[in-house]
Motif scaffolding. Structure first.
Motif, PDB file in Angstrom:
ATOM      1  N   SER A  63       0.825  -1.212   0.000  1.00 30.49           N
ATOM      2  CA  SER A  63       0.000   0.000   0.000  1.00 30.49           C
ATOM      3  C   SER A  63       0.861   1.265   0.000  1.00 30.49           C
ATOM      4  N   ALA A  64       2.015   1.220   0.692  1.00 26.02           N
ATOM      5  CA  ALA A  64       2.891   2.395   0.733  1.00 26.02           C
ATOM      6  C   ALA A  64       3.450   2.715  -0.644  1.00 26.02           C
ATOM      7  N   VAL A  65       3.782   1.693  -1.404  1.00 21.94           N
ATOM      8  CA  VAL A  65       4.310   1.904  -2.751  1.00 21.94           C
ATOM      9  C   VAL A  65       3.252   2.540  -3.645  1.00 21.94           C
ATOM     10  N   PHE A  66       2.035   2.045  -3.554  1.00 20.52           N
ATOM     11  CA  PHE A  66       0.964   2.597  -4.382  1.00 20.52           C
ATOM     12  C   PHE A  66       0.631   4.030  -3.966  1.00 20.52           C
ATOM     13  N   ARG A  67       0.753   4.350  -2.702  1.00 20.94           N
ATOM     14  CA  ARG A  67       0.497   5.719  -2.266  1.00 20.94           C
ATOM     15  C   ARG A  67       1.530   6.670  -2.853  1.00 20.94           C
ATOM     16  N   VAL A  68       2.785   6.241  -2.886  1.00 20.87           N
ATOM     17  CA  VAL A  68       3.828   7.070  -3.479  1.00 20.87           C
ATOM     18  C   VAL A  68       3.573   7.257  -4.968  1.00 20.87           C
ATOM     19  N   LEU A  69       3.211   6.186  -5.666  1.00 17.18           N
ATOM     20  CA  LEU A  69       2.966   6.272  -7.098  1.00 17.18           C
ATOM     21  C   LEU A  69       1.771   7.166  -7.413  1.00 17.18           C
ATOM     22  N   VAL A  70       0.725   7.079  -6.585  1.00 16.65           N
ATOM     23  CA  VAL A  70      -0.456   7.901  -6.819  1.00 16.65           C
ATOM     24  C   VAL A  70      -0.161   9.373  -6.554  1.00 16.65           C
ATOM     25  N   TYR A  71       0.644   9.658  -5.538  1.00 17.93           N
ATOM     26  CA  TYR A  71       0.930  11.047  -5.181  1.00 17.93           C
ATOM     27  C   TYR A  71       2.037  11.664  -6.042  1.00 17.93           C
ATOM     28  N   LEU A  72       2.781  10.841  -6.765  1.00 19.88           N
ATOM     29  CA  LEU A  72       3.916  11.339  -7.543  1.00 19.88           C
ATOM     30  C   LEU A  72       3.543  12.449  -8.518  1.00 19.88           C
ATOM     31  N   PRO A  73       2.421  12.364  -9.251  1.00 16.52           N
ATOM     32  CA  PRO A  73       2.088  13.481 -10.158  1.00 16.52           C
ATOM     33  C   PRO A  73       1.909  14.816  -9.451  1.00 16.52           C
ATOM     34  N   VAL A  74       1.487  14.795  -8.191  1.00 24.02           N
ATOM     35  CA  VAL A  74       1.307  16.051  -7.465  1.00 24.02           C
ATOM     36  C   VAL A  74       2.649  16.731  -7.229  1.00 24.02           C
ATOM     37  N   ALA A  75       3.716  15.935  -7.092  1.00 25.00           N
ATOM     38  CA  ALA A  75       5.043  16.488  -6.842  1.00 25.00           C
ATOM     39  C   ALA A  75       5.674  17.091  -8.087  1.00 25.00           C
ATOM     40  N   VAL A  76       5.149  16.771  -9.264  1.00 24.74           N
ATOM     41  CA  VAL A  76       5.683  17.332 -10.504  1.00 24.74           C
ATOM     42  C   VAL A  76       5.191  18.769 -10.649  1.00 24.74           C
ATOM     43  N   PRO A  77       6.076  19.740 -10.937  1.00 28.58           N
ATOM     44  CA  PRO A  77       5.615  21.121 -11.137  1.00 28.58           C
ATOM     45  C   PRO A  77       4.539  21.191 -12.210  1.00 28.58           C
ATOM     46  N   PRO A  78       3.495  21.983 -11.998  1.00 35.61           N
ATOM     47  CA  PRO A  78       2.357  21.993 -12.932  1.00 35.61           C
ATOM     48  C   PRO A  78       2.747  22.286 -14.375  1.00 35.61           C
ATOM     49  N   VAL A  79       3.607  23.277 -14.594  1.00 39.07           N
ATOM     50  CA  VAL A  79       3.972  23.619 -15.969  1.00 39.07           C
ATOM     51  C   VAL A  79       4.747  22.483 -16.619  1.00 39.07           C
ATOM     52  N   VAL A  80       5.613  21.819 -15.843  1.00 35.48           N
ATOM     53  CA  VAL A  80       6.366  20.688 -16.378  1.00 35.48           C
ATOM     54  C   VAL A  80       5.418  19.562 -16.775  1.00 35.48           C
ATOM     55  N   ALA A  81       4.454  19.273 -15.913  1.00 33.32           N
ATOM     56  CA  ALA A  81       3.488  18.215 -16.218  1.00 33.32           C
ATOM     57  C   ALA A  81       2.674  18.553 -17.457  1.00 33.32           C
ATOM     58  N   ILE A  82       2.263  19.803 -17.588  1.00 31.53           N
ATOM     59  CA  ILE A  82       1.457  20.195 -18.740  1.00 31.53           C
ATOM     60  C   ILE A  82       2.269  20.113 -20.028  1.00 31.53           C
ATOM     61  N   MET A  83       3.521  20.552 -19.999  1.00 31.25           N
ATOM     62  CA  MET A  83       4.361  20.451 -21.184  1.00 31.25           C
ATOM     63  C   MET A  83       4.608  19.003 -21.567  1.00 31.25           C
ATOM     64  N   MET A  84       4.738  18.140 -20.568  1.00 35.51           N
ATOM     65  CA  MET A  84       4.920  16.717 -20.852  1.00 35.51           C
ATOM     66  C   MET A  84       3.684  16.156 -21.544  1.00 35.51           C
ATOM     67  N   TRP A  85       2.496  16.480 -21.023  1.00 35.55           N
ATOM     68  CA  TRP A  85       1.269  15.996 -21.643  1.00 35.55           C
ATOM     69  C   TRP A  85       1.045  16.640 -23.009  1.00 35.55           C
ATOM     70  N   LYS A  86       1.494  17.856 -23.183  1.00 37.89           N
ATOM     71  CA  LYS A  86       1.385  18.486 -24.500  1.00 37.89           C
ATOM     72  C   LYS A  86       2.198  17.719 -25.525  1.00 37.89           C
ATOM     73  N   PHE A  87       3.357  17.207 -25.103  1.00 42.60           N
ATOM     74  CA  PHE A  87       4.154  16.354 -25.985  1.00 42.60           C
ATOM     75  C   PHE A  87       3.430  15.038 -26.250  1.00 42.60           C
ATOM     76  N   PHE A  88       2.797  14.464 -25.214  1.00 43.86           N
ATOM     77  CA  PHE A  88       2.037  13.224 -25.412  1.00 43.86           C
ATOM     78  C   PHE A  88       0.900  13.425 -26.420  1.00 43.86           C
ATOM     79  N   TYR A  89       0.281  14.620 -26.397  1.00 43.03           N
ATOM     80  CA  TYR A  89      -0.882  14.884 -27.233  1.00 43.03           C
ATOM     81  C   TYR A  89      -0.526  15.262 -28.671  1.00 43.03           C
ATOM     82  N   ASN A  90       0.741  15.400 -28.979  1.00 43.54           N
ATOM     83  CA  ASN A  90       1.115  15.824 -30.321  1.00 43.54           C
ATOM     84  C   ASN A  90       0.526  14.882 -31.364  1.00 43.54           C
ATOM     85  N   ALA A  91      -0.144  15.468 -32.372  1.00 40.76           N
ATOM     86  CA  ALA A  91      -0.853  14.648 -33.358  1.00 40.76           C
ATOM     87  C   ALA A  91       0.083  13.874 -34.268  1.00 40.76           C
TER      88      ALA A  91
END
Length: 309
Positions: free
Chosen positions: A119-147
């Protein structure tokens, strides 16, 4: 002499049923201790709110002398056709975020609470996106969304799906923003639900399990009723948060395509920092604050009985 002293003592003694109030020796010290905090909070929170309220009735770009225009900013605001578009887009984002972003953390929290190991491992994995800076996360997803070369289209292409114009199509753009926002913000909500689940008596689960109740019946009749107050509060906070969405449309789409992702906060940003009209920006900010305040008051009153039962 003794009789006089006794009369003075009786006069000084408190009346029956009214015990003498003792003055706390920490009263002045508490005030002095809290004064710097209250001062800082007033300067950086209350004073900007007052300034915004005054600015809503002025025409200014913060360089020239402000001109008092009364309700003109609000009249110009309602005459702007982009306001209706921004309100509809914000409401659509809120609806999608509630449909997908609200039940997902509840489901993850319930599943993780039933785990016996890891359960501790899954809690870390679930919370990990919150630790990523918002702009960094958005730019990463923008790359994922590239057509053309994005990760999502490449993965879907393996099974013969796509490609999809995630951010280039008016129908796909807003759901794409909601997907990224759900991924980024679900971790903190999951931990709140997990903390609330620790207050549920284990005996209830054991009794239900001994009676042969399935896991879904246990969740429906035990878990969710005990999470009722937390669920109602988190629902209100999520509605308020989604109405103030800004970073995702600003960084990922800049309001496009064809203004399909222009939100209220993005419109406030454009009024202030693109058009240089801080009075219009303040007027829209005041309207948003009034709407959210009224919505919160109605919601809390409507759910007061249900949340306390």
């Amino acid at each position: 002499m003794t009789a006089v002293l006794q009369r003075k003592e009786r006069a000084a003694a408190p009346a029956p049923g009214h015990p003498r109030r003792r003055r706390s020796p920490y009263g002045l010290a508490s005030v002095l201790f809290l004064a710097p905090l209250v001062f800082v909070f007033a300067v950086f929170s209350w004073w900007p709110i007052i300034q915004s309220g005054l600015l809503a009735f002025q025409r200014t770009n913060l360089v020239a002398v402000a001109e008092w225009v009364a309700w003109e900013n609000f009249a110009n605001l309602f005459a702007d056709p982009l306001l209706g578009t921004a309100v509809v887009n914000t409401a659509w984002f809120t609806v999608l975020a509630l449909l997908f972003g609200f039940p997902v953390p509840v489901f993850l929290a319930v599943v993780m609470s039933q785990l016996r190991r890891g359960s501790a491992v899954f809690r870390v994995l679930v919370y990990l996106p919150v630790a990523v800076p918002p702009v960094v996360a958005i730019m990463m997803w923008k790359f994922f969304y590239n057509a053309d070369y994005g990760l999502l289209n490449n993965l879907l292409g393996v099974v013969g799906l796509g490609p999809y114009p995630w951010l280039q199509d008016t129908a796909w753009a807003m759901p794409s923003l909601v997907l990224e926002a759900t991924w980024a913000g679900a971790g903190g909500t999951v931990l709140i639900y997990l903390a609330a689940l620790t207050a549920v008596p284990k005996e209830l689960y054991e009794a239900a399990e001994s009676d042969g109740a399935s896991i879904w019946r246990r969740v429906w009749h035990i878990t969710l009723p005990h999470l009722r107050g937390v669920l109602l509060l988190m629902l209100l906070l999520q509605v308020i948060g989604t109405f103030q969405v800004f970073t995702e449309p600003f960084v990922m789409t800049d309001g496009g395509p064809e203004d399909s992702t222009v939100t209220v906060l993005l419109l406030i940003y454009r009024y202030a920092f693109v058009y240089g009209d801080y009075g219009m920006a303040a007027a829209l900010s005041v309207l948003l604050a009034v709407v959210l305040g009224a919505l919160s008051a109605v919601y809390l009153r409507a759910t007061r009985t249900w949340s306390s039962s």
